[in-house]
Motif scaffolding. Structure first.
Motif, PDB file in Angstrom:
ATOM      1  N   MET A   1       0.838  -1.174   0.000  1.00 63.16           N
ATOM      2  CA  MET A   1       0.000   0.000   0.000  1.00 63.16           C
ATOM      3  C   MET A   1       0.890   1.246   0.000  1.00 63.16           C
ATOM      4  SD  MET A   1      -3.014   0.974   2.602  1.00 63.16           S
ATOM      5  CE  MET A   1      -4.228   2.098   2.018  1.00 63.16           C
ATOM      6  N   GLU A   2       0.513   2.212  -0.793  1.00 62.88           N
ATOM      7  CA  GLU A   2       1.281   3.435  -0.895  1.00 62.88           C
ATOM      8  C   GLU A   2       0.944   4.378   0.256  1.00 62.88           C
ATOM      9  OE1 GLU A   2       0.419   4.851  -4.797  1.00 62.88           O
ATOM     10  OE2 GLU A   2       1.648   3.334  -5.723  1.00 62.88           O
ATOM     11  N   THR A   3       1.886   5.231   0.562  1.00 60.77           N
ATOM     12  CA  THR A   3       1.735   6.186   1.643  1.00 60.77           C
ATOM     13  C   THR A   3       1.522   7.573   1.073  1.00 60.77           C
ATOM     14  OG1 THR A   3       3.257   4.873   2.969  1.00 60.77           O
ATOM     15  CG2 THR A   3       2.868   7.125   3.683  1.00 60.77           C
ATOM     16  N   ARG A   4       0.556   8.290   1.583  1.00 64.41           N
ATOM     17  CA  ARG A   4       0.328   9.676   1.175  1.00 64.41           C
ATOM     18  C   ARG A   4       1.149  10.576   2.089  1.00 64.41           C
ATOM     19  NH1 ARG A   4      -5.449  11.557  -0.202  1.00 64.41           N
ATOM     20  NH2 ARG A   4      -4.837  10.385  -2.004  1.00 64.41           N
ATOM     21  N   ILE A   5       1.817  11.544   1.467  1.00 63.07           N
ATOM     22  CA  ILE A   5       2.684  12.472   2.180  1.00 63.07           C
ATOM     23  C   ILE A   5       2.490  13.845   1.537  1.00 63.07           C
ATOM     24  CG2 ILE A   5       4.651  11.916   0.715  1.00 63.07           C
ATOM     25  CD1 ILE A   5       6.423  12.009   3.188  1.00 63.07           C
ATOM     26  N   PHE A   6       2.687  14.910   2.289  1.00 59.06           N
ATOM     27  CA  PHE A   6       2.418  16.254   1.780  1.00 59.06           C
ATOM     28  C   PHE A   6       3.708  17.063   1.646  1.00 59.06           C
ATOM     29  CE2 PHE A   6      -1.449  14.696   3.548  1.00 59.06           C
ATOM     30  CZ  PHE A   6      -2.438  15.171   2.700  1.00 59.06           C
ATOM     31  N   PHE A   7       3.852  17.732   0.504  1.00 62.06           N
ATOM     32  CA  PHE A   7       5.003  18.580   0.232  1.00 62.06           C
ATOM     33  C   PHE A   7       4.556  19.844  -0.474  1.00 62.06           C
ATOM     34  CE2 PHE A   7       7.135  14.383   0.145  1.00 62.06           C
ATOM     35  CZ  PHE A   7       8.168  14.632   1.028  1.00 62.06           C
ATOM     36  N   ASN A   8       5.406  20.861  -0.409  1.00 63.97           N
ATOM     37  CA  ASN A   8       5.270  22.036  -1.246  1.00 63.97           C
ATOM     38  C   ASN A   8       5.914  21.662  -2.581  1.00 63.97           C
ATOM     39  OD1 ASN A   8       5.598  24.430  -2.638  1.00 63.97           O
ATOM     40  ND2 ASN A   8       6.507  25.537  -0.940  1.00 63.97           N
ATOM     41  N   PRO A   9       5.190  21.694  -3.682  1.00 59.43           N
ATOM     42  CA  PRO A   9       5.774  21.301  -4.974  1.00 59.43           C
ATOM     43  C   PRO A   9       7.046  22.067  -5.317  1.00 59.43           C
ATOM     44  CG  PRO A   9       3.409  21.599  -5.178  1.00 59.43           C
ATOM     45  CD  PRO A   9       3.792  22.082  -3.801  1.00 59.43           C
ATOM     46  N   ILE A  40      10.864   9.578  -3.522  1.00 63.34           N
ATOM     47  CA  ILE A  40      10.344   9.730  -4.878  1.00 63.34           C
ATOM     48  C   ILE A  40       8.839   9.591  -4.761  1.00 63.34           C
ATOM     49  CG2 ILE A  40      10.292   8.772  -7.195  1.00 63.34           C
ATOM     50  CD1 ILE A  40      13.196   8.098  -6.839  1.00 63.34           C
ATOM     51  N   ALA A  41       8.137  10.622  -5.225  1.00 61.86           N
ATOM     52  CA  ALA A  41       6.689  10.672  -5.037  1.00 61.86           C
ATOM     53  C   ALA A  41       6.015  11.184  -6.298  1.00 61.86           C
ATOM     54  CB  ALA A  41       6.351  11.573  -3.857  1.00 61.86           C
ATOM     55  N   LYS A  42       4.729  10.923  -6.381  1.00 64.49           N
ATOM     56  CA  LYS A  42       3.958  11.371  -7.534  1.00 64.49           C
ATOM     57  C   LYS A  42       2.625  11.924  -7.055  1.00 64.49           C
ATOM     58  CE  LYS A  42       2.657   9.998 -12.134  1.00 64.49           C
ATOM     59  NZ  LYS A  42       2.652   8.975 -13.138  1.00 64.49           N
ATOM     60  N   GLY A  43       2.289  13.109  -7.550  1.00 66.79           N
ATOM     61  CA  GLY A  43       1.001  13.701  -7.241  1.00 66.79           C
ATOM     62  C   GLY A  43      -0.096  13.000  -8.025  1.00 66.79           C
ATOM     63  N   LYS A  44      -1.301  13.052  -7.543  1.00 63.01           N
ATOM     64  CA  LYS A  44      -2.426  12.350  -8.162  1.00 63.01           C
ATOM     65  C   LYS A  44      -2.610  12.719  -9.632  1.00 63.01           C
ATOM     66  CE  LYS A  44      -7.352  11.548  -7.715  1.00 63.01           C
ATOM     67  NZ  LYS A  44      -8.583  11.911  -7.044  1.00 63.01           N
ATOM     68  N   PRO A  67      -0.822  16.785  -1.764  1.00 63.69           N
ATOM     69  CA  PRO A  67      -0.629  15.362  -1.474  1.00 63.69           C
ATOM     70  C   PRO A  67       0.150  14.648  -2.580  1.00 63.69           C
ATOM     71  CG  PRO A  67      -2.869  15.744  -2.205  1.00 63.69           C
ATOM     72  CD  PRO A  67      -2.210  17.085  -2.102  1.00 63.69           C
ATOM     73  N   TYR A  68       1.055  13.791  -2.159  1.00 64.45           N
ATOM     74  CA  TYR A  68       1.842  12.955  -3.054  1.00 64.45           C
ATOM     75  C   TYR A  68       1.786  11.530  -2.549  1.00 64.45           C
ATOM     76  CZ  TYR A  68       4.049  17.034  -5.184  1.00 64.45           C
ATOM     77  OH  TYR A  68       4.279  18.210  -5.877  1.00 64.45           O
ATOM     78  N   GLU A  69       1.875  10.580  -3.455  1.00 67.29           N
ATOM     79  CA  GLU A  69       1.987   9.175  -3.089  1.00 67.29           C
ATOM     80  C   GLU A  69       3.459   8.795  -3.152  1.00 67.29           C
ATOM     81  OE1 GLU A  69      -0.451   7.158  -2.028  1.00 67.29           O
ATOM     82  OE2 GLU A  69      -1.891   8.780  -2.244  1.00 67.29           O
ATOM     83  N   VAL A  70       3.992   8.277  -2.060  1.00 64.40           N
ATOM     84  CA  VAL A  70       5.388   7.870  -2.010  1.00 64.40           C
ATOM     85  C   VAL A  70       5.555   6.618  -2.859  1.00 64.40           C
ATOM     86  CG1 VAL A  70       7.248   7.021  -0.537  1.00 64.40           C
ATOM     87  CG2 VAL A  70       5.765   8.862   0.264  1.00 64.40           C
ATOM     88  N   LYS A  71       6.457   6.669  -3.809  1.00 66.03           N
ATOM     89  CA  LYS A  71       6.737   5.526  -4.673  1.00 66.03           C
ATOM     90  C   LYS A  71       7.977   4.776  -4.221  1.00 66.03           C
ATOM     91  CE  LYS A  71       3.302   6.393  -7.383  1.00 66.03           C
ATOM     92  NZ  LYS A  71       2.142   5.536  -7.387  1.00 66.03           N
TER      93      LYS A  71
END
Length: 74
Positions: A1-9, A40-44, A67-71
Protein backbone atom coordinates in the motif's frame (compact mmCIF):
# COMPACT_ATOMS: atom_id res chain seq x y z
CA UNK A 1 0.00 0.00 0.00
CA UNK A 2 1.28 3.43 -0.90
CA UNK A 3 1.73 6.19 1.64
CA UNK A 4 0.33 9.68 1.18
CA UNK A 5 2.68 12.47 2.18
CA UNK A 6 2.42 16.25 1.78
CA UNK A 7 5.00 18.58 0.23
CA UNK A 8 5.27 22.04 -1.25
CA UNK A 9 5.77 21.30 -4.97
CA UNK A 10 8.38 24.09 -5.09
CA UNK A 11 10.60 22.13 -2.68
CA UNK A 12 11.27 19.29 -5.11
CA UNK A 13 14.89 18.52 -6.00
CA UNK A 14 13.86 17.29 -9.47
CA UNK A 15 10.82 16.40 -11.57
CA UNK A 16 11.21 13.54 -14.02
CA UNK A 17 8.72 11.76 -16.30
CA UNK A 18 10.28 8.28 -16.14
CA UNK A 19 10.18 6.41 -12.82
CA UNK A 20 13.43 4.51 -13.40
CA UNK A 21 15.21 7.72 -14.34
CA UNK A 22 13.85 9.38 -11.19
CA UNK A 23 15.28 6.54 -9.09
CA UNK A 24 18.69 6.80 -10.81
CA UNK A 25 18.73 10.58 -10.43
CA UNK A 26 17.81 10.29 -6.76
CA UNK A 27 20.55 7.73 -6.15
CA UNK A 28 23.15 9.91 -7.87
CA UNK A 29 21.95 13.01 -6.00
CA UNK A 30 22.09 11.12 -2.71
CA UNK A 31 25.63 9.88 -3.33
CA UNK A 32 27.03 13.19 -4.63
CA UNK A 33 25.43 15.38 -1.96
CA UNK A 34 25.88 12.82 0.83
CA UNK A 35 22.26 13.16 1.90
CA UNK A 36 19.91 10.59 3.29
CA UNK A 37 16.20 10.01 3.24
CA UNK A 38 15.10 11.16 -0.19
CA UNK A 39 11.57 10.38 -1.35
CA UNK A 40 10.34 9.73 -4.88
CA UNK A 41 6.69 10.67 -5.04
CA UNK A 42 3.96 11.37 -7.53
CA UNK A 43 1.00 13.70 -7.24
CA UNK A 44 -2.43 12.35 -8.16
CA UNK A 45 -2.76 14.44 -11.32
CA UNK A 46 0.95 14.79 -12.10
CA UNK A 47 2.69 13.22 -15.06
CA UNK A 48 6.08 13.54 -13.39
CA UNK A 49 7.78 11.93 -10.42
CA UNK A 50 9.17 14.41 -7.90
CA UNK A 51 12.20 13.92 -5.68
CA UNK A 52 11.99 15.49 -2.23
CA UNK A 53 13.99 15.54 0.96
CA UNK A 54 11.81 13.61 3.42
CA UNK A 55 12.52 16.30 6.04
CA UNK A 56 10.60 18.80 3.88
CA UNK A 57 7.32 16.99 4.53
CA UNK A 58 4.49 19.35 5.52
CA UNK A 59 1.33 18.82 7.55
CA UNK A 60 -1.80 18.25 5.49
CA UNK A 61 -3.34 21.55 6.57
CA UNK A 62 -0.35 23.69 5.55
CA UNK A 63 -1.33 26.30 2.94
CA UNK A 64 1.34 25.19 0.43
CA UNK A 65 1.02 21.43 0.89
CA UNK A 66 -0.03 19.11 -1.90
CA UNK A 67 -0.63 15.36 -1.47
CA UNK A 68 1.84 12.96 -3.05
CA UNK A 69 1.99 9.17 -3.09
CA UNK A 70 5.39 7.87 -2.01
CA UNK A 71 6.74 5.53 -4.67
CA UNK A 72 10.18 4.88 -3.18
CA UNK A 73 12.35 5.98 -0.27
CA UNK A 74 16.06 6.30 -0.92
Amino acid sequence: METRIFFNPGDSVANIHDYNEAVRTGQIFKKERKVSDLVIAKGKDDSEYAIFYAKDQLPADHEKSKPYEVKKRL
